[in-house]
Design a protein around this motif. Sequence first.
Motif, PDB file in Angstrom:
ATOM      1  N   ALA A  13       0.830  -1.208   0.000  1.00  8.92           N
ATOM      2  CA  ALA A  13       0.000   0.000   0.000  1.00  8.92           C
ATOM      3  C   ALA A  13       0.856   1.245   0.000  1.00  8.92           C
ATOM      4  O   ALA A  13       0.562   2.228   0.677  1.00  8.92           O
ATOM      5  CB  ALA A  13      -0.945   0.001   1.206  1.00  8.92           C
ATOM      6  N   LEU A  18      -1.359   1.810  -4.021  1.00 10.39           N
ATOM      7  CA  LEU A  18      -2.617   2.537  -3.806  1.00 10.39           C
ATOM      8  C   LEU A  18      -3.157   3.107  -5.118  1.00 10.39           C
ATOM      9  O   LEU A  18      -4.365   3.083  -5.375  1.00 10.39           O
ATOM     10  CB  LEU A  18      -2.400   3.650  -2.792  1.00 10.39           C
ATOM     11  CG  LEU A  18      -2.115   3.224  -1.352  1.00 10.39           C
ATOM     12  CD1 LEU A  18      -1.768   4.445  -0.494  1.00 10.39           C
ATOM     13  CD2 LEU A  18      -3.309   2.492  -0.743  1.00 10.39           C
ATOM     14  N   GLU A  35      -0.862  -4.973   2.926  1.00  9.49           N
ATOM     15  CA  GLU A  35       0.228  -4.088   3.345  1.00  9.49           C
ATOM     16  C   GLU A  35       0.886  -4.630   4.612  1.00  9.49           C
ATOM     17  O   GLU A  35       0.200  -4.971   5.580  1.00  9.49           O
ATOM     18  CB  GLU A  35      -0.310  -2.676   3.592  1.00  9.49           C
ATOM     19  CG  GLU A  35       0.610  -1.728   4.329  1.00  9.49           C
ATOM     20  CD  GLU A  35       1.963  -1.542   3.662  1.00  9.49           C
ATOM     21  OE1 GLU A  35       2.976  -1.512   4.387  1.00  9.49           O
ATOM     22  OE2 GLU A  35       2.006  -1.428   2.417  1.00  9.49           O
ATOM     23  N   PRO A  40      -0.751   3.232   5.455  1.00 11.26           N
ATOM     24  CA  PRO A  40      -0.419   3.260   4.037  1.00 11.26           C
ATOM     25  C   PRO A  40       0.705   4.243   3.746  1.00 11.26           C
ATOM     26  O   PRO A  40       1.062   5.061   4.589  1.00 11.26           O
ATOM     27  CB  PRO A  40      -1.732   3.734   3.398  1.00 11.26           C
ATOM     28  CG  PRO A  40      -2.326   4.645   4.430  1.00 11.26           C
ATOM     29  CD  PRO A  40      -1.976   4.017   5.755  1.00 11.26           C
ATOM     30  N   ALA A 236      -5.680   6.056   0.226  1.00  4.36           N
ATOM     31  CA  ALA A 236      -6.238   4.843   0.850  1.00  4.36           C
ATOM     32  C   ALA A 236      -7.734   4.998   1.084  1.00  4.36           C
ATOM     33  O   ALA A 236      -8.514   4.059   0.859  1.00  4.36           O
ATOM     34  CB  ALA A 236      -5.510   4.556   2.160  1.00  4.36           C
ATOM     35  N   THR A 240     -10.969   2.615  -0.391  1.00  9.98           N
ATOM     36  CA  THR A 240     -12.055   1.996   0.378  1.00  9.98           C
ATOM     37  C   THR A 240     -13.412   2.608   0.046  1.00  9.98           C
ATOM     38  O   THR A 240     -14.431   1.925   0.066  1.00  9.98           O
ATOM     39  CB  THR A 240     -11.777   2.099   1.882  1.00  9.98           C
ATOM     40  OG1 THR A 240     -11.551   3.472   2.246  1.00  9.98           O
ATOM     41  CG2 THR A 240     -10.542   1.283   2.260  1.00  9.98           C
ATOM     42  N   ILE A 246      -8.335  -2.867   2.047  1.00 13.54           N
ATOM     43  CA  ILE A 246      -6.923  -2.831   2.409  1.00 13.54           C
ATOM     44  C   ILE A 246      -6.754  -3.572   3.735  1.00 13.54           C
ATOM     45  O   ILE A 246      -7.407  -3.226   4.729  1.00 13.54           O
ATOM     46  CB  ILE A 246      -6.401  -1.393   2.550  1.00 13.54           C
ATOM     47  CG1 ILE A 246      -6.648  -0.579   1.279  1.00 13.54           C
ATOM     48  CG2 ILE A 246      -4.900  -1.403   2.873  1.00 13.54           C
ATOM     49  CD1 ILE A 246      -6.272   0.888   1.402  1.00 13.54           C
ATOM     50  N   TYR A 248      -4.022  -4.457   6.616  1.00 13.06           N
ATOM     51  CA  TYR A 248      -2.708  -4.096   7.136  1.00 13.06           C
ATOM     52  C   TYR A 248      -2.132  -5.248   7.967  1.00 13.06           C
ATOM     53  O   TYR A 248      -2.826  -6.201   8.304  1.00 13.06           O
ATOM     54  CB  TYR A 248      -2.805  -2.825   7.974  1.00 13.06           C
ATOM     55  CG  TYR A 248      -3.251  -1.621   7.155  1.00 13.06           C
ATOM     56  CD1 TYR A 248      -2.352  -0.926   6.350  1.00 13.06           C
ATOM     57  CD2 TYR A 248      -4.590  -1.206   7.158  1.00 13.06           C
ATOM     58  CE1 TYR A 248      -2.753   0.159   5.593  1.00 13.06           C
ATOM     59  CE2 TYR A 248      -4.997  -0.109   6.392  1.00 13.06           C
ATOM     60  CZ  TYR A 248      -4.082   0.557   5.618  1.00 13.06           C
ATOM     61  OH  TYR A 248      -4.494   1.619   4.855  1.00 13.06           O
TER      62      TYR A 248
END
Length: 495
Positions: A13, A18, A35, A40, A236, A240, A246, A248
């Motif tokens: 990310a 991204l 990610e 990010p 980011a 979404t 995403i 993490y």
Amino acid sequence: MILKPIKLVIVGAGIAGLSAAVYARKSGFQTLVLEKNTVPGGLSTSWRRKGYTIEGGIHWLTGSSPRLPHHKIWKEIGALQDNNPVYVKDPLYTLMGRKRRLSLYRDLDRTFKELAEAAPEDIRPLRRLVKHIRSLEHFHAPIADIRGLKAKYPSKASMKDVFKMFPAFLVLPHLMRRTIGDYLRSFKNNDLRTLLGSFINHEQNALSLVYTLSSYMVGDGGYPKGGSLVMAGNIADTVTSLGGEILYNKSVTRIVVEDGTVKGVQAGEEFFPADAVIVSPDARMVIDNMFDEPVQEPWAEKMRQGLDVDQCLIMSAGIKADLSSYPRNMVFSLDKPFEYSGTAADVLMVNNYAADSYAPEGCTAVTSLLFGDIYDFWKKAKDDGSYREKKKDICERYVALIESLIPEAKGKVEMTDLATPMTLQRYCGTHKGSFMSLWKPSGFPPSVPVKYHKAKGLYFAGQRTGYSGGLPVAALSGRTAVQHLCRDNDVVFVG
């Protein structure tokens, strides 16, 4: 939006990943970004220490001005919004001489006049520099679609734009076959050499310097409020808001390829199936570490043998004093070279963030970057156990230096931090802890292809897929990877 039955996994990310995620979602792909870290941005990042924010990514942003083609990408992926208006600094850089200050301004005539008055012996190279800067005024990479793409909003370079760039083509060979250090040696005055060479690694080719100065003069190279993390967070959030996901703390360790087709990625004990994968981390590391066996292709071997990288130290201090009366970017010529990582610098630039909300009230965060081929020094220190001691030594000497250069800082430094190439390698897995490829006069840096022909459905994005150039190159690479994905699957690309 009608979702296509194509599942896309994007590794990383950072700005490239991204960017790819935004364009993929706009074009209708089911998109998942994995990610390894908790936020990010990748290399475009900042962090906090004792109430101070340390900017580790953006120092100027190419494409921040609507006049440049790349601004289109920043707006399309949601990087620049109402919450991070662009600040256009002026003066750009100021040499803090004992008798007088010498500055670079966005007004090229004003800059020429001030530098010529300070160094009449350098009128000829100054006039040549001005000529080169003006020649690059319209030299900007056009945002064009790949051949054979179906696009909802087609982008292509016009002949008018190409014609405007003609003056640049006359000076490019001269600039690209010399390093910045070589270019600046034509100036006799040390103050001019110091000021002009203070903000880019001297081993990059001279085009890097002159193009940056030219972009400043046309109103570009601004600094978005909040810096790296706000801009990365904006992209980011765009991912979404478009329905992308995403995750993490998901460190991808393996790209799974079976019978010449990508099947997904492995992250620890978890397997994420996919019809297509875009890999955005440092491809130099990926080709050796993320496949069952290292990639054996001519382009891969060329990258292993011929890749030079840009490395730096990021030294930071938190000062319990308001430095808003000082320039945002101060350049100091040092009486005694500052030793670091087995080398030394006789110039120090200090980025002054007093105008930003990067410190407690009445306080100021400052950073300095020192370039060089320094990875091996820090790798050895890590291996022999002297890493912390060497970091502490540099921080202490940096504090002493800052206090000697800025009287208001005397006895007021309450935070120090040092990021080394080992820090960047740990955080992002970059080759030798680098933040970009080094574009030397010998030619373009080696790169990986966007498509890996031995693994159907696998694409590369990120800095190593094209020429060196920081964040704009990363964002453009994400767009290009998705365009290839769209063309291969007969999908209309939506920008």
